[in-house]
Design a protein around this motif. Structure first.
Motif, short mmCIF file in Angstrom:
data_model
loop_
_atom_site.label_atom_id
_atom_site.label_comp_id
_atom_site.label_asym_id
_atom_site.label_seq_id
_atom_site.Cartn_x
_atom_site.Cartn_y
_atom_site.Cartn_z
N PRO A 23 12.72 86.13 5.98
CA PRO A 23 11.85 84.89 5.54
C PRO A 23 12.93 83.65 5.73
O PRO A 23 14.00 83.66 5.61
CB PRO A 23 11.57 85.16 4.07
CG PRO A 23 12.66 85.91 3.51
CD PRO A 23 13.05 86.72 4.62
N MET A 24 12.19 82.40 6.07
CA MET A 24 12.91 81.24 6.06
C MET A 24 13.73 81.09 4.83
O MET A 24 14.84 80.59 5.34
CB MET A 24 11.89 79.96 5.95
CG MET A 24 12.39 78.57 6.15
SD MET A 24 13.27 78.20 7.80
CE MET A 24 11.81 78.18 8.74
N LYS A 25 13.66 81.07 3.62
CA LYS A 25 14.49 81.02 2.69
C LYS A 25 15.78 81.83 2.70
O LYS A 25 16.69 81.35 2.07
CB LYS A 25 13.69 81.34 1.14
CG LYS A 25 13.51 82.79 1.01
CD LYS A 25 12.74 82.96 -0.27
CE LYS A 25 12.43 84.32 -0.52
NZ LYS A 25 11.32 84.71 -1.58
N GLN A 26 15.89 82.85 3.44
CA GLN A 26 17.22 83.50 3.71
C GLN A 26 18.09 83.01 4.76
O GLN A 26 19.26 83.38 4.94
CB GLN A 26 16.83 85.15 3.76
CG GLN A 26 16.59 85.75 2.40
CD GLN A 26 16.44 87.30 2.79
OE1 GLN A 26 16.64 87.83 3.98
NE2 GLN A 26 15.87 88.04 1.90
N LEU A 27 17.56 81.90 5.66
CA LEU A 27 18.56 81.28 6.61
C LEU A 27 19.41 80.63 5.74
O LEU A 27 19.10 80.09 4.62
CB LEU A 27 17.53 80.15 7.32
CG LEU A 27 16.87 80.86 8.64
CD1 LEU A 27 16.05 79.58 9.21
CD2 LEU A 27 17.85 81.21 9.57
N PRO A 28 20.56 80.11 6.43
CA PRO A 28 21.70 79.28 5.77
C PRO A 28 20.75 78.09 5.37
O PRO A 28 19.89 77.58 6.23
CB PRO A 28 22.69 79.08 6.60
CG PRO A 28 22.72 80.49 7.39
CD PRO A 28 21.17 80.80 7.27
N LYS A 29 21.23 77.28 4.34
CA LYS A 29 20.61 75.87 3.99
C LYS A 29 20.75 74.94 5.42
O LYS A 29 19.63 74.12 5.39
CB LYS A 29 21.31 75.23 2.76
CG LYS A 29 20.95 76.04 1.74
CD LYS A 29 19.79 76.04 1.19
CE LYS A 29 19.49 76.72 -0.12
NZ LYS A 29 18.10 77.07 -0.36
N GLN A 30 21.84 74.89 6.09
CA GLN A 30 21.89 73.90 7.14
C GLN A 30 20.71 74.51 8.19
O GLN A 30 20.24 73.48 8.89
CB GLN A 30 23.49 74.18 7.50
CG GLN A 30 23.75 73.18 8.73
CD GLN A 30 25.12 73.35 9.26
OE1 GLN A 30 26.01 73.97 8.58
NE2 GLN A 30 25.61 72.58 10.45
N ALA A 31 20.56 75.82 8.49
CA ALA A 31 19.71 76.20 9.15
C ALA A 31 18.26 75.68 8.93
O ALA A 31 17.47 75.07 9.70
CB ALA A 31 19.88 77.59 9.83
N GLN A 50 17.43 73.31 7.12
CA GLN A 50 17.32 71.77 7.17
C GLN A 50 17.20 71.27 8.69
O GLN A 50 16.39 70.43 8.97
CB GLN A 50 18.78 70.94 6.53
CG GLN A 50 18.51 69.59 6.58
CD GLN A 50 17.43 69.14 5.73
OE1 GLN A 50 17.03 69.53 4.73
NE2 GLN A 50 16.52 67.97 6.14
N PHE A 51 17.72 72.03 9.49
CA PHE A 51 17.69 71.72 10.93
C PHE A 51 16.41 71.83 11.52
O PHE A 51 15.53 71.04 12.18
CB PHE A 51 18.73 72.59 11.75
CG PHE A 51 18.52 72.31 13.19
CD1 PHE A 51 19.62 71.43 13.64
CD2 PHE A 51 17.71 72.98 13.89
CE1 PHE A 51 19.53 71.23 15.23
CE2 PHE A 51 17.75 72.70 15.48
CZ PHE A 51 18.65 71.76 15.95
N VAL A 52 15.77 73.21 10.97
CA VAL A 52 14.41 73.57 11.30
C VAL A 52 13.57 72.45 10.74
O VAL A 52 12.50 72.05 11.30
CB VAL A 52 14.04 75.01 10.85
CG1 VAL A 52 12.45 75.10 11.15
CG2 VAL A 52 14.78 75.81 11.71
N LYS A 53 13.70 71.94 9.47
CA LYS A 53 12.63 71.02 8.81
C LYS A 53 12.72 69.86 9.32
O LYS A 53 11.82 68.95 9.91
CB LYS A 53 13.07 70.77 7.26
CG LYS A 53 12.22 70.12 6.68
CD LYS A 53 12.55 70.05 5.17
CE LYS A 53 11.74 69.37 4.21
NZ LYS A 53 12.10 68.90 3.00
N ARG A 106 26.50 81.86 11.71
CA ARG A 106 26.79 82.57 10.19
C ARG A 106 26.52 81.43 9.35
O ARG A 106 26.19 81.60 8.14
CB ARG A 106 27.83 83.32 10.13
CG ARG A 106 29.17 82.49 9.88
CD ARG A 106 30.27 83.72 9.57
NE ARG A 106 30.26 84.47 8.56
CZ ARG A 106 30.14 85.92 8.68
NH1 ARG A 106 30.19 86.16 9.58
NH2 ARG A 106 29.89 86.59 7.46
N ASN A 107 27.06 80.30 9.60
CA ASN A 107 27.01 79.08 8.69
C ASN A 107 25.88 78.37 8.78
O ASN A 107 25.63 77.42 8.04
CB ASN A 107 28.08 78.27 8.81
CG ASN A 107 29.51 78.98 8.65
OD1 ASN A 107 29.67 79.73 7.70
ND2 ASN A 107 30.40 78.71 9.49
N GLY A 108 24.79 78.66 9.68
CA GLY A 108 23.69 77.74 9.92
C GLY A 108 23.85 76.67 10.85
O GLY A 108 22.92 75.83 10.77
#
Length: 147
Positions: A28-36, A38-41, A77-79
């Protein structure tokens, strides 16, 4: 001869173990790293997500977000984004393309759009709407052109 055989068997076992560790799964989206996230958003908020995957290798992890319109983004790996491809015919978000690359492409042919960009430690590769691919080094010098 016996040492060579043992060495080959050891390498084969190591390769098999490394290959067995390749794992790709939907997340799910919530398991992406926070940086990723934010990029998608920030750049793709208006697009519906089709699938998000996490790929785990022996020593690395990466993520891919695929949107319903065919666009996709890959993250490390870091997003941090590593590749953006817009199959919808739209240009990649201009804010992610370094200014020297934007300027070069505009000066080269102002009628084309950057529809894909990939970066690694050593270079950037951009795909243009006219199907040309340009590769830039980290100093934004053109090092390859493919048609």
């Amino acid at each position: 001869m016996k040492k060579i055989t043992l060495l080959l068997l050891g390498l084969l076992a190591l390769h098999t173990a490394a290959s067995a560790d390749n794992d790709e799964r939907a997340i799910p989206m919530k398991q992406l790293p926070k940086q990723a996230q934010q990029f998608v958003k920030t750049y793709f908020n208006d697009l519906k997500t089709a699938m998000i995957t996490q790929e785990t290798d022996l020593f690395d992890k990466s993520y891919e977000v695929v949107f319903m319109n065919g666009d996709r983004v890959e993250f490390d790996r870091n997003g941090a984004w590593t590749e953006v491809k817009c199959r919808s015919g739209q240009a990649v978000p201009a804010a992610i393309v370094p200014e020297p690359i934007q300027n070069y492409v505009h000066d080269w042919d102002a009628t084309v759009a950057i529809v894909g960009i990939e970066r690694d430690q050593h270079s950037y590769e951009v795909q243009l709407s006219n199907r040309w691919e340009l590769t830039f080094d980290r100093n934004f010098n053109v090092i390859d052109i493919d048609d």
